[in-house]
Write a protein that holds these residues in place. Structure first.
Motif, PDB file in Angstrom:
ATOM      1  N   GLU A 248       0.828  -1.210   0.000  1.00 50.50           N
ATOM      2  CA  GLU A 248       0.000   0.000   0.000  1.00 50.50           C
ATOM      3  C   GLU A 248       0.865   1.264   0.000  1.00 50.50           C
ATOM      4  O   GLU A 248       0.613   2.205  -0.767  1.00 50.50           O
ATOM      5  CB  GLU A 248      -0.934   0.007   1.207  1.00 50.50           C
ATOM      6  CG  GLU A 248      -1.824   1.233   1.265  1.00 50.50           C
ATOM      7  CD  GLU A 248      -2.966   1.079   2.249  1.00 50.50           C
ATOM      8  OE1 GLU A 248      -3.735   2.044   2.403  1.00 50.50           O
ATOM      9  OE2 GLU A 248      -3.116  -0.001   2.847  1.00 50.50           O
ATOM     10  N   VAL A 249       1.880   1.287   0.848  1.00 53.20           N
ATOM     11  CA  VAL A 249       2.785   2.442   0.891  1.00 53.20           C
ATOM     12  C   VAL A 249       3.502   2.604  -0.447  1.00 53.20           C
ATOM     13  O   VAL A 249       3.602   3.711  -0.999  1.00 53.20           O
ATOM     14  CB  VAL A 249       3.809   2.285   2.033  1.00 53.20           C
ATOM     15  CG1 VAL A 249       4.890   3.362   1.934  1.00 53.20           C
ATOM     16  CG2 VAL A 249       3.107   2.362   3.380  1.00 53.20           C
ATOM     17  N   LEU A 250       3.966   1.489  -0.990  1.00 53.73           N
ATOM     18  CA  LEU A 250       4.687   1.508  -2.259  1.00 53.73           C
ATOM     19  C   LEU A 250       3.799   2.040  -3.384  1.00 53.73           C
ATOM     20  O   LEU A 250       4.227   2.878  -4.190  1.00 53.73           O
ATOM     21  CB  LEU A 250       5.181   0.101  -2.591  1.00 53.73           C
ATOM     22  CG  LEU A 250       6.306  -0.028  -3.623  1.00 53.73           C
ATOM     23  CD1 LEU A 250       7.571   0.650  -3.116  1.00 53.73           C
ATOM     24  CD2 LEU A 250       6.578  -1.506  -3.917  1.00 53.73           C
ATOM     25  N   TRP A 251       2.533   1.582  -3.421  1.00 55.77           N
ATOM     26  CA  TRP A 251       1.630   2.011  -4.488  1.00 55.77           C
ATOM     27  C   TRP A 251       1.246   3.482  -4.336  1.00 55.77           C
ATOM     28  O   TRP A 251       1.096   4.186  -5.338  1.00 55.77           O
ATOM     29  CB  TRP A 251       0.383   1.141  -4.535  1.00 55.77           C
ATOM     30  CG  TRP A 251      -0.585   1.589  -5.595  1.00 55.77           C
ATOM     31  CD1 TRP A 251      -1.839   2.079  -5.428  1.00 55.77           C
ATOM     32  CD2 TRP A 251      -0.355   1.606  -7.012  1.00 55.77           C
ATOM     33  NE1 TRP A 251      -2.409   2.396  -6.622  1.00 55.77           N
ATOM     34  CE2 TRP A 251      -1.524   2.122  -7.633  1.00 55.77           C
ATOM     35  CE3 TRP A 251       0.729   1.250  -7.819  1.00 55.77           C
ATOM     36  CZ2 TRP A 251      -1.631   2.287  -9.005  1.00 55.77           C
ATOM     37  CZ3 TRP A 251       0.616   1.405  -9.198  1.00 55.77           C
ATOM     38  CH2 TRP A 251      -0.548   1.918  -9.775  1.00 55.77           C
ATOM     39  N   ASN A 252       1.087   3.958  -3.125  1.00 56.26           N
ATOM     40  CA  ASN A 252       0.760   5.367  -2.932  1.00 56.26           C
ATOM     41  C   ASN A 252       1.912   6.265  -3.389  1.00 56.26           C
ATOM     42  O   ASN A 252       1.682   7.324  -3.994  1.00 56.26           O
ATOM     43  CB  ASN A 252       0.399   5.635  -1.473  1.00 56.26           C
ATOM     44  CG  ASN A 252      -1.054   5.343  -1.166  1.00 56.26           C
ATOM     45  OD1 ASN A 252      -1.922   6.196  -1.300  1.00 56.26           O
ATOM     46  ND2 ASN A 252      -1.344   4.113  -0.756  1.00 56.26           N
TER      47      ASN A 252
END
Length: 386
Positions: A64-68
């Motif tokens: 999730e952090v990576l995609w944001n």
């Protein structure tokens, strides 16, 4: 498909290399800042490919952090590329007329430093304004009149939303605000024209977004159709989750709404991607087939995620088609591309007796940023006359 992926990855790497090189050159003489710039750039630009490959099948905070990070970088990358390209074209123009910029600027290194600063601030401002446009939807209203087998004139308020893209970027807090806005419009019926999920239903389940979907208030029901993004994930799981939380998913099905009009929900035209149908249609039915059992006494309203092949609805005698998918480009200047690709990529179009309404969507794909369009909630005031 493999060739397409190779082309996209190659373009991504070339564009990022170009941006990085120009930024590095602009920071001439600033060794420590160059180091920070390199680290930040590599994290941002390097996040997209692994995040894109992982997000469809894996649900974790790390992804999730990576995609944001990756999604915001996509918007930043677009505008950095356009600004750097414009600067280079400006330099080439002066060189062509025999007046190199370096020759009439005293402290050229200082100018490059200030240019780097202004470009960075400019992109941040664009992203900030785009975030406001993406997360604060406007309400778009249409007045429509239909002849129907009703005893007396009626008014029905229908809220239409599309492209919520619930998942890693749009979670509980944003959906809660959307639901509050939708309920504040006092809809009789809520229609969701595809891409309710970004792709991976596991993320939606983990964030318990179904509890908020249940809070959407509409006495005549909540209906949805499949979009291309549901087809990218676990489609049967997505359909089951929506239906367990009070959203009826129409997969090439027709229902009569309150003895007023037929609602036809179509499978997305990209349905051939699905590998495990689990009872869902393996092919998309034609509108003539879906309309065959509809009485001529009632108008027909179609939900079809992608606004392509509009003549099919007109030839099938459909009064109204509702679509989304385009986001009206989402990021300027991509809206010019969607305008060229679709006969109607936003707003309302009338062809003979058929009316088409395309919403630019409530959520976004990738970055929660809009510079070429606004997020919107569509309200249809349907006037039904005998």
């Amino acid at each position: 498909m493999l060739l397409f992926i190779i082309i996209v990855v190659t373009l991504y790497l070339l564009i990022n290399s170009y941006i990085f090189l120009r930024g590095w050159q602009a920071l001439e003489g600033l060794r420590k800042i160059r180091i920070v710039y390199t680290v930040v750039f590599c994290i941002a630009a390097g996040s997209f490919l692994p995040a894109f490959m992982l997000k469809r099948d894996f649900d974790s905070v790390a992804v999730e952090v990576l995609w944001n990070i990756a999604s915001l970088w996509l918007a930043a990358m677009l505008y950095l590329f356009l600004m750097v390209l414009l600067i280079d074209l400006f330099r080439l123009l002066f060189r062509f007329i025999g007046q190199p910029i370096r020759s009439w600027i005293g402290n050229y290194r200082s100018v490059k430093h200030w240019t780097f600063t202004f470009v960075s601030i400019g992109v941040l401002l664009l992203l900030s304004i785009g975030y406001i446009y993406a997360t604060r939807p406007k309400v778009v209203e249409y007045e429509l009149t239909f002849n129907a087998d009703v005893e007396k004139p009626r008014l029905m308020n229908v809220v239409v939303v599309g492209d919520l893209h619930l998942g890693y970027v749009y979670g509980y807090d944003q959906l809660q605000r959307w639901v509050s806005s939708i309920n504040g419009l006092s809809p009789d019926l809520i229609l969701m024209v595809g891409d309710v999920f970004d792709d991976n239903p596991q993320v939606v389940e983990r964030k318990h977004l179904g509890a908020l979907l249940q809070k959407m208030e509409a006495p005549l029901g909540r209906y949805a159709v499949i979009g291309n993004h549901e087809l990218m994930g676990d489609l049967p799981r997505s359909v089951d989750y929506l239906q367990r939380n009070g959203v009826e998913v129409l997969t090439d099905q027709t229902v009569l709404i309150d003895s007023a009009f037929y609602l036809v929900g179509r499978m997305d035209r990209s349905v051939s991607r699905v590998k495990d149908y689990q009872g869902l249609p393996a092919e998309r039915a034609s509108l003539r087939e879906l309309r065959a059992d509809c009485s001529d006494a009632y108008p027909v309203v179609v939900m079809d995620h992608q606004p392509s092949g509009l003549d099919e609805a007109m030839l099938a005698g459909v009064e109204l088609q509702l679509s989304g998918h385009t986001h009206h480009g989402q990021l300027w200047p991509l809206n010019y591309l969607t305008e060229a690709m679709f006969e109607c990529d936003r707003g309302i179009l009338r062809k003979d007796a058929a009316t088409y309404i395309v919403t630019s969507g409530l959520g976004t794909w990738g970055p929660p940023v809009r510079t070429g369009s606004r997020s919107e909630i569509v309200v249809l005031h349907l006037h039904l006359h005998p």
